[in-house]
Every structure is written in structure tokens, then in C-alpha cells.
Scaffold this motif. Structure first.
Motif: not given
Length: 211
Positions: A140, A142, A173-175, A203-208
Motif C-alpha cells: 500500500n 506510492t 503489493d497493492n502499491s 508483483s504480489q498483485g493489485d499494483n499500478l
């Protein structure tokens, strides 16, 4: 423990680093500001905080506008932080160094949670984060608007994150990893290239990730 404190506008000359803080014992920093500190040294480590291989935790704190001014070998860096750390709900911004404007970690663990790494400059590699043989995890978080090769010398890559070849792991992760860049000279003119990352990242997923 350092709580609700300001460590600002200090200068260190002729030692290994730690413009604001040099710690060789476990340290937790909460709700504090480490800003405007300078290291002027041939090796230059930790403009804001130099961690000498001990547990370091930052919570709801800001490390900003710290600088390393070096000459000679220029081996290390970390304008904001040098060394392993656990960073939670914090901001590392506006720091500068020859190598890694924001955070330099080597052979230790770096965990960043709910935080922002932004606006850091390096004159070589790793504008935001430089990892070398280090286990690095971002959750989480940036990483944006950091810059490598800020002096256009042609030496720097990894505006956002540089993971040194064949060393350690960097996982997200989610970052968000975006809007980072590096400068190079093309036909005697400056050219700004999108450069979010260099080296191996997982990447562990849900990244931009977007330049």
C-alpha cells in the motif's frame, strides 16, 4: 525512542554519515520530522538517518529535504535513509544524494507500509529506493516523481526503484509505481525518460505501474 520531535538543519562533516540521526542502537521514531540535514563526506551515508545495522522503525513520520554532498569514491548514499528499516504511514520526500536520493539499503530488510516515497533525486542509480542484496517489501505504498541521473551525467537508472543485479528481492503489493524518470543527454540535449524501475521486481498483485 524519538517521539513528536523535529531533527532539522544539522550538518555532519568528515564522518561516515547521519546528518540528522546516527543510530547504532534500536530506534523507533514516531510522529516526527527529520528535515534539512546535510552530510558532507567522502563516503556519504544517510543524509537524514544513518542506521548502523540495528532495528529502525518509522511511524507517522517525515524524512524530507535531506542532502548528501560527497566527493571521492561516492560509494554509498541514501539522502533520506541509509540502512534497513520498517516504515509505516510515513513520507520520504525531497531528499538527494549521489546514489539513492530516498533510501539506500544493503544486506538488510526494508519494509514499507502505507507510505509515500516521492520527489527524491539521485545523481546515479535509484532515485527513490536503491536495494542491494536486501529483502525489500512494499505494501500500500506510492513511489512517484523520483528521479535518477538528475545531473544528466549518463550514469543513472531506476528513477523509482533500483534493484541491483542478482541481489535480494523486491516485492510490491497493492502499491503505485509511477511518474518516476531519469535524465540523459541525446544529441547534446537533455531528454527525460520514463524510468519507474530497474532490476528484478515481483508483483504480489493489485499494483499500478505506469510512467
Amino acid at each position: 525512542t524519538l517521539h513528536n520531535s523535529h531533527v532539522v538543519s544539522n550538518t555532519v562533516n568528515g564522518s561516515s554519515g547521519g546528518g540528522g540521526i546516527f543510530t547504532s542502537t534500536a530506534l523507533t521514531v514516531t510522529d516526527s520530522l527529520i528535515s534539512g540535514n546535510v552530510v558532507s563526506d567522502s563516503q556519504g551515508m544517510g543524509g537524514g538517518i544513518m542506521n548502523n545495522d540495528v532495528p529502525l522503525v518509522l511511524i507517522r513520520s517525515t524524512v524530507s529535504n535531506n542532502t548528501i554532498v560527497v566527493s571521492g569514491t561516492q560509494l554509498f548514499g541514501g539522502g533520506g535513509i541509509f540502512g534497513g528499516a520498517r516504515i509505516v504511514e510515513s513520507t520520504i520526500s525531497g531528499n538527494s544524494a549521489y546514489r539513492s536520493g530516498g533510501i539506500f539499503v544493503q544486506g538488510r530488510s526494508l519494509i514499507i507500509i502505507n507510505s509515500t516515497i516521492s520527489g527524491n533525486d539521485s545523481f546515479e542509480n535509484g532515485g527513490g529506493i536503491y536495494t542491494n542484496n536486501a529483502a525489500t517489501q512494499l505494501f500500500n505504498t506510492t513511489v512517484a516523481y523520483n528521479r535518477a541521473n538528475a545531473d544528466a551525467s549518463g550514469l543513472g537508472i531506476g528513477g523509482g526503484v533500483l534493484s541491483a543485479a542478482g541481489s535480494g528481492t523486491v516485492t510490491f503489493d497493492n502499491s503505485v509505481l509511477a511518474k518516476n524518470d531519469s535524465i540523459r543527454v541525446v544529441s547534446q540535449a537533455f531528454q527525460i525518460d520514463p524510468d519507474d524501475c530497474a532490476g528484478a521486481l515481483t508483483s504480489q498483485g493489485d499494483n499500478l505501474v505506469a510512467a
